[in-house]
Design a protein around this motif. Structure first.
Motif, mmCIF file in Angstrom:
data_model
loop_
_atom_site.group_PDB
_atom_site.id
_atom_site.type_symbol
_atom_site.label_atom_id
_atom_site.label_comp_id
_atom_site.label_asym_id
_atom_site.label_seq_id
_atom_site.Cartn_x
_atom_site.Cartn_y
_atom_site.Cartn_z
ATOM 1 N N ALA A 1 0.862 -1.205 -0.046
ATOM 2 C CA ALA A 1 0.101 0.084 0.021
ATOM 3 C C ALA A 1 0.810 1.428 0.051
ATOM 4 C CB ALA A 1 -0.856 0.047 1.276
ATOM 5 N N PHE A 2 2.005 1.088 0.713
ATOM 6 C CA PHE A 2 2.983 2.499 0.749
ATOM 7 C C PHE A 2 3.639 2.376 -0.618
ATOM 8 C CE2 PHE A 2 7.215 4.281 1.965
ATOM 9 C CZ PHE A 2 6.817 5.480 2.248
ATOM 10 N N ASP A 3 4.100 1.702 -1.186
ATOM 11 C CA ASP A 3 4.498 1.754 -2.657
ATOM 12 C C ASP A 3 3.583 2.135 -3.418
ATOM 13 O OD1 ASP A 3 7.202 0.643 -3.954
ATOM 14 O OD2 ASP A 3 5.492 -0.210 -5.248
ATOM 15 N N PHE A 4 2.540 1.578 -3.545
ATOM 16 C CA PHE A 4 1.362 2.085 -4.535
ATOM 17 C C PHE A 4 1.252 3.422 -4.231
ATOM 18 C CE2 PHE A 4 -2.972 2.667 -5.909
ATOM 19 C CZ PHE A 4 -2.933 2.435 -7.151
ATOM 20 N N ALA A 5 1.129 4.157 -3.042
ATOM 21 C CA ALA A 5 0.741 5.393 -2.774
ATOM 22 C C ALA A 5 2.162 6.190 -3.442
ATOM 23 C CB ALA A 5 0.806 5.805 -1.215
ATOM 24 N N LEU A 6 3.377 5.896 -3.251
ATOM 25 C CA LEU A 6 4.642 6.605 -3.849
ATOM 26 C C LEU A 6 4.518 6.623 -5.262
ATOM 27 C CD1 LEU A 6 7.293 5.330 -1.293
ATOM 28 C CD2 LEU A 6 5.968 7.640 -1.043
ATOM 29 N N LEU A 7 4.055 5.310 -5.796
ATOM 30 C CA LEU A 7 4.154 5.108 -7.123
ATOM 31 C C LEU A 7 3.153 6.269 -7.917
ATOM 32 C CD1 LEU A 7 5.590 3.232 -9.473
ATOM 33 C CD2 LEU A 7 3.291 1.976 -9.136
ATOM 34 N N THR A 8 2.038 6.562 -7.502
ATOM 35 C CA THR A 8 1.067 7.276 -7.840
ATOM 36 C C THR A 8 1.433 8.936 -7.946
ATOM 37 O OG1 THR A 8 -0.008 7.731 -5.742
ATOM 38 C CG2 THR A 8 -0.887 5.975 -7.298
ATOM 39 N N GLN A 9 2.448 9.273 -7.210
ATOM 40 C CA GLN A 9 3.148 10.503 -6.990
ATOM 41 C C GLN A 9 4.486 10.734 -7.595
ATOM 42 O OE1 GLN A 9 2.852 11.738 -3.038
ATOM 43 N NE2 GLN A 9 0.511 11.239 -2.818
ATOM 44 N N ALA A 10 5.266 9.491 -7.814
ATOM 45 C CA ALA A 10 6.613 9.561 -8.103
ATOM 46 C C ALA A 10 6.869 9.806 -9.737
ATOM 47 C CB ALA A 10 7.214 8.129 -8.090
ATOM 48 N N LYS A 11 7.925 10.415 -10.064
ATOM 49 C CA LYS A 11 8.085 10.898 -11.275
ATOM 50 C C LYS A 11 9.367 10.268 -11.937
ATOM 51 C CE LYS A 11 4.490 14.604 -11.809
ATOM 52 N NZ LYS A 11 4.422 15.978 -12.059
ATOM 53 N N GLY A 12 9.910 10.582 -13.168
ATOM 54 C CA GLY A 12 11.212 10.309 -13.622
ATOM 55 C C GLY A 12 12.286 9.211 -13.005
ATOM 56 N N LEU A 13 13.188 9.225 -12.633
ATOM 57 C CA LEU A 13 14.075 8.147 -11.929
ATOM 58 C C LEU A 13 13.328 7.375 -10.692
ATOM 59 C CD1 LEU A 13 16.710 6.590 -12.287
ATOM 60 C CD2 LEU A 13 17.693 8.289 -10.825
ATOM 61 N N PHE A 14 13.023 8.338 -9.706
ATOM 62 C CA PHE A 14 12.390 7.790 -8.635
ATOM 63 C C PHE A 14 11.167 6.937 -8.921
ATOM 64 C CE2 PHE A 14 9.498 8.509 -4.841
ATOM 65 C CZ PHE A 14 10.383 7.802 -4.071
ATOM 66 N N PHE A 15 10.368 7.170 -10.100
ATOM 67 C CA PHE A 15 9.205 6.331 -10.513
ATOM 68 C C PHE A 15 9.769 5.048 -10.812
ATOM 69 C CE2 PHE A 15 6.529 4.364 -13.580
ATOM 70 C CZ PHE A 15 5.427 4.456 -13.104
ATOM 71 N N GLY A 16 11.008 4.834 -11.475
ATOM 72 C CA GLY A 16 11.569 3.541 -11.813
ATOM 73 C C GLY A 16 12.034 2.847 -10.674
ATOM 74 N N VAL A 17 12.573 3.364 -9.545
ATOM 75 C CA VAL A 17 12.924 2.817 -8.183
ATOM 76 C C VAL A 17 11.686 2.146 -7.653
ATOM 77 C CG1 VAL A 17 14.219 3.247 -5.885
ATOM 78 C CG2 VAL A 17 15.107 4.266 -8.111
ATOM 79 N N ILE A 18 10.639 3.191 -7.477
ATOM 80 C CA ILE A 18 9.411 2.522 -6.880
ATOM 81 C C ILE A 18 8.744 1.478 -7.691
ATOM 82 C CG2 ILE A 18 7.246 3.469 -6.284
ATOM 83 C CD1 ILE A 18 9.365 4.505 -4.545
#
Length: 284
Positions: A24-41
Motif C-alpha cells: 500500500a505504501f509503495d502504491f501511494a508513492l508510485l502514484t506521485q513519483a516521477k522520473g528516476l524515482f518512479f523507476g525505483v518505486i
C-alpha cells in the motif's frame, strides 16, 4: 550424509500484514513519483510482488523440505501459514504414521520346511532429508526392505517349537515381533524411517506339506496327552496299592499285584469305558 535441520521461515500471518502494508505504501508513492524515482518505486513493487510467492501452508504432521538451486536448505515442520525466501523450492512430505501389509512370502524356516508368512509394519518418516535425498523412493524402499527382513527372520527360527527352550515363530509371538522390528529398523535407518511396530499377520505351512505337518502336530498332541494320562494312571495305581496295604483290606502276592496293576492301567489308560466283570467264585 544429509541431516535434517530447520529451515528459515517466518509466521505467514505477520508477513502478510507487513507485505500488504508495504504494498500500500509503495502504491501511494508510485502514484506521485516521477522520473528516476518512479523507476525505483516500480522495481520495489516488483520485489514486493515476488515476496508474495514465498507464502505456503504446512498441514499438521507435515513437513516442507526446501532446496535452493539444488542444495538442501532445511525443513519446516511448523503447521499453519508460513513465509520463506521466494527462491526456495518446497516439497511436501508426510510425517504421519502409516502402515502396510506385505504379501504372503513363501520361504523356508530354520528346519527347512516351506512356510507362508506375511507381516504388518507401522512406520513414519523421522528424518525428512534422509527420506528424500538418501534413497530414490522411500515408500518403495520401506516395502522392499521390510519383505527382505521378513525373509531373513523366517530362516532364523523354526515354525514349531521342537525343544522346550527353543524360540519358534508360532509359539513366541512377542519375541518374534521384537526381533522383526529390530531387523526392519536396521535396514530403514539410512532412509530416515522409524519403525513403530512390526508383527506377523499370516503364518502357515506351504500347501504342499500342510497335510503332513497337520498329522505331525496331531501325533505330537496325542503323544503328549497319552504321556500325561500314563503319568496320572501310574500315580493312581500306586496310591491304590498303598491304601490297600495300609488299611489291610487284602493281602496280595507279587503275581496278584502285577495282575491288578495291569487291570487298573487298562481301565485308566483305555480309550473306551471298561466293562465290569463280576467274579461269583473264590478270590483265586
Amino acid at each position: 550424509m544429509i541431516q535434517d535441520r530447520t529451515s528459515f521461515s517466518k509466521n505467514g500471518y505477520l508477513m502478510l500484514v507487513v507485505l500488504l502494508a508495504l504494498t500500500a505504501f509503495d502504491f501511494a508513492l508510485l502514484t506521485q513519483a516521477k522520473g528516476l524515482f518512479f523507476g525505483v518505486i516500480l522495481i520495489g513493487a516488483v520485489i514486493l510482488a515476488l515476496c508474495f510467492v514465498g507464502f505456503y501452508m504446512v498441514q499438521p504432521n507435515q513437513g516442507k523440505v526446501m532446496t535452493l538451486f539444488g542444495a538442501y536448505a532445511g525443513t519446516d515442520k511448523t503447521p499453519g501459514l508460513r513465509w520463506t525466501i521466494p527462491f526456495y523450492l518446497r516439497k511436501s512430505i508426510s510425517l504421519r504414521v502409516r502402515n502396510f501389509e506385505s504379501g504372503r512370502l513363501k520361504v523356508n524356516d530354520k528346519a527347512g520346511n516351506p512356510i507362508e508368512i506375511a507381516t504388518v509394519v507401522v512406520w513414519s518418516v523421522q528424518d525428512t532429508a534422509e527420506a528424500l535425498f538418501e534413497v530414490d523412493d522411500y515408500e518403495s524402499f520401506v516395502t522392499i526392505q521390510s519383505e527382505a527382513a521378513l525373509r531373513t527372520l523366517a530362516t532364523c527360527y523354526p515354525y514349531d517349537q521342537y525343544q522346550e527352550d527353543e524360540v519358534a515363530l508360532r509359539s513366541h509371538g512377542q519375541q518374534i515381533a521384537a526381533s522383526l522390528r529390530e531387523e526392519i529398523q536396521a535396514r530403514l535407518k539410512k532412509a530416515g524411517i522409524q519403525v513403530h511396530e512390526a508383527r506377523i499377520s499370516h503364518l502357515a505351512y506351504a500347501p504342499e506339506i500342510a497335510n503332513a505337518m497337520l498329522q505331525r502336530q496331531q501325533a505330537a498332541a496325542i503323544i503328549a496327552a497319552r504321556s500325561k494320562i500314563v503319568d496320572g494312571a501310574v500315580g493312581m495305581v500306586e496310591m491304590a496299592l498303598d491304601k490297600l496295604t495300609e488299611q489291610g483290606v487284602v493281602e496280595l502276592d507279587e503275581e496278584r499285584k502285577a495282575a491288578m496293576v495291569s487291570n487298573l492301567l487298562v481301565v485308566l489308560c483305555g480309550d473306551k469305558n471298561a466293562q465290569p466283570v463280576i467274579n461269583s467264585g473264590s478270590l483265586y
